[in-house]
Design a protein around this motif. Structure first.
Motif, PDB file in Angstrom:
ATOM      1  N   GLU A  78     -17.009   6.548   1.205  1.00  0.00           N
ATOM      2  CA  GLU A  78     -15.570   6.632   1.361  1.00  0.00           C
ATOM      3  C   GLU A  78     -15.160   6.046   2.709  1.00  0.00           C
ATOM      4  O   GLU A  78     -15.982   5.889   3.605  1.00  0.00           O
ATOM      5  CB  GLU A  78     -15.092   8.089   1.267  1.00  0.00           C
ATOM      6  N   ASP A 112      -9.416   1.198   3.893  1.00  0.00           N
ATOM      7  CA  ASP A 112      -9.604  -0.217   3.570  1.00  0.00           C
ATOM      8  C   ASP A 112     -10.103  -0.960   4.806  1.00  0.00           C
ATOM      9  O   ASP A 112      -9.602  -0.768   5.914  1.00  0.00           O
ATOM     10  CB  ASP A 112      -8.283  -0.838   3.108  1.00  0.00           C
ATOM     11  N   LYS A 171     -17.291   0.030   3.971  1.00  0.00           N
ATOM     12  CA  LYS A 171     -18.042   0.923   3.096  1.00  0.00           C
ATOM     13  C   LYS A 171     -18.703   0.193   1.935  1.00  0.00           C
ATOM     14  O   LYS A 171     -19.819   0.538   1.534  1.00  0.00           O
ATOM     15  CB  LYS A 171     -17.143   2.042   2.567  1.00  0.00           C
ATOM     16  N   ARG A 187     -16.448   4.595  -3.527  1.00  0.00           N
ATOM     17  CA  ARG A 187     -15.288   5.457  -3.786  1.00  0.00           C
ATOM     18  C   ARG A 187     -15.527   6.362  -4.989  1.00  0.00           C
ATOM     19  O   ARG A 187     -16.208   6.014  -5.945  1.00  0.00           O
ATOM     20  CB  ARG A 187     -13.997   4.666  -3.983  1.00  0.00           C
ATOM     21  N   ASP A 239     -12.697  11.628  -3.820  1.00  0.00           N
ATOM     22  CA  ASP A 239     -12.102  11.825  -2.496  1.00  0.00           C
ATOM     23  C   ASP A 239     -11.053  10.757  -2.182  1.00  0.00           C
ATOM     24  O   ASP A 239     -10.078  11.028  -1.476  1.00  0.00           O
ATOM     25  CB  ASP A 239     -13.184  11.829  -1.410  1.00  0.00           C
ATOM     26  N   SER A 240     -11.246   9.554  -2.701  1.00  0.00           N
ATOM     27  CA  SER A 240     -10.236   8.519  -2.495  1.00  0.00           C
ATOM     28  C   SER A 240      -8.924   8.880  -3.183  1.00  0.00           C
ATOM     29  O   SER A 240      -7.846   8.622  -2.656  1.00  0.00           O
ATOM     30  CB  SER A 240     -10.739   7.158  -3.009  1.00  0.00           C
ATOM     31  N   THR A 241      -9.015   9.484  -4.367  1.00  0.00           N
ATOM     32  CA  THR A 241      -7.801   9.911  -5.049  1.00  0.00           C
ATOM     33  C   THR A 241      -7.138  11.053  -4.293  1.00  0.00           C
ATOM     34  O   THR A 241      -5.913  11.112  -4.171  1.00  0.00           O
ATOM     35  CB  THR A 241      -8.111  10.339  -6.492  1.00  0.00           C
ATOM     36  N   TYR A 298      -5.542   8.953  -1.211  1.00  0.00           N
ATOM     37  CA  TYR A 298      -4.509   7.956  -1.510  1.00  0.00           C
ATOM     38  C   TYR A 298      -3.320   8.571  -2.255  1.00  0.00           C
ATOM     39  O   TYR A 298      -2.171   8.426  -1.849  1.00  0.00           O
ATOM     40  CB  TYR A 298      -5.088   6.823  -2.360  1.00  0.00           C
ATOM     41  N   MET A 332      -4.470   7.844   6.113  1.00  0.00           N
ATOM     42  CA  MET A 332      -5.669   7.954   5.280  1.00  0.00           C
ATOM     43  C   MET A 332      -6.875   8.366   6.114  1.00  0.00           C
ATOM     44  O   MET A 332      -7.676   9.207   5.689  1.00  0.00           O
ATOM     45  CB  MET A 332      -5.941   6.634   4.562  1.00  0.00           C
ATOM     46  N   PHE A 349      -9.161  11.574   5.355  1.00  0.00           N
ATOM     47  CA  PHE A 349     -10.598  11.524   5.091  1.00  0.00           C
ATOM     48  C   PHE A 349     -11.360  12.437   6.051  1.00  0.00           C
ATOM     49  O   PHE A 349     -12.283  13.161   5.649  1.00  0.00           O
ATOM     50  CB  PHE A 349     -11.121  10.097   5.211  1.00  0.00           C
TER      51      PHE A 349
END
Length: 213
Positions: A16, A19, A23, A103, A106-108, A111, A173, A177
């Motif tokens: 994760e 951008d 990663k 991803r 956790d990205s959802t 974001y 973001m 995270f």
């Protein structure tokens, strides 16, 4: 992408980061390193990783930044993740592979659940209902937001939708995270991404080796 070299106990590892954090490069480097050691590795990504999920990927990552509401994105990403889980991740784990995913949920959470609206509870409810699986290990590549945004824009391709949200989103973001790493300390490992690719890769490899030991 499957890199076959021997067989090992199944382990689900996710990468994760914001951008431009590097990663994806680090996920690929780890897959190559583990395969060279004789591990049976499956390298995949989200959104995507299965034919149906790849179709959804094109829907959510291309087009105008305001194409979908945050609520609609949650549903699309969850649908893609479910297909990915059924067709790629779970079969690979059952076969004893080390699954490395660029991803995951956790990205959802970040974001759509934090950065695009106060929808974290809905993300978690859908995840529990439809996915029900967390990674065994999550590697968070922590990157300076301005540097990451500049990197993301420099590689401009067809999947620019989230990159167009701007550097402020990157900063939010990153904070989200890092918040997740504190919320789930047992599976998160934070790696400083503001260094050379080789130094970051060495830290990632050491971290994963401990989990595989």
């Amino acid at each position: 992408m499957t890199i076959r070299a021997g067989r090992a106990a199944g382990l689900f590892i996710t990468f994760e980061g914001i951008d431009g954090s590097g990663k994806s490069t680090q996920a690929r480097r780890l897959a190559e390193a583990l395969a060279a050691e004789g591990r049976d590795v499956r390298l995949t990504r989200e959104p995507g990783g299965s034919p149906g999920a790849e179709e959804i990927r094109s829907l959510v990552l291309e087009g105008d930044p305001d194409r979908w509401s945050a609520e609609t994105e949650i549903l699309l990403f969850t649908a893609a993740r479910r297909d990915h889980l059924e067709r790629t991740i779970l079969p690979a784990l059952a076969a004893g592979q080390v699954v490395i995913c660029d991803r995951f949920a956790d990205s959802t959470r970040v974001y759509q659940g934090v950065s695009r609206g106060d929808l974290r509870a809905k993300v978690d409810q859908l995840h529990e209902l439809m996915i029900g699986r967390e990674p065994d290990l999550t590697v968070l590549i922590d990157m300076d937001p301005d540097t990451g945004h500049a990197r993301a824009l420099s590689r401009r391709g067809t999947e620019e939708r989230f990159e167009e949200f701007g550097p402020d989103l990157q900063r939010r973001m990153r904070a989200a995270f890092l918040g997740l790493s504190e919320e789930f300390p047992s599976r998160f490992r934070v790696i400083d991404g503001n260094r050379s690719i080789d130094l970051v890769a060495a830290d990632v490899h050491r971290t994963v080796a401990e989990a595989l030991a």
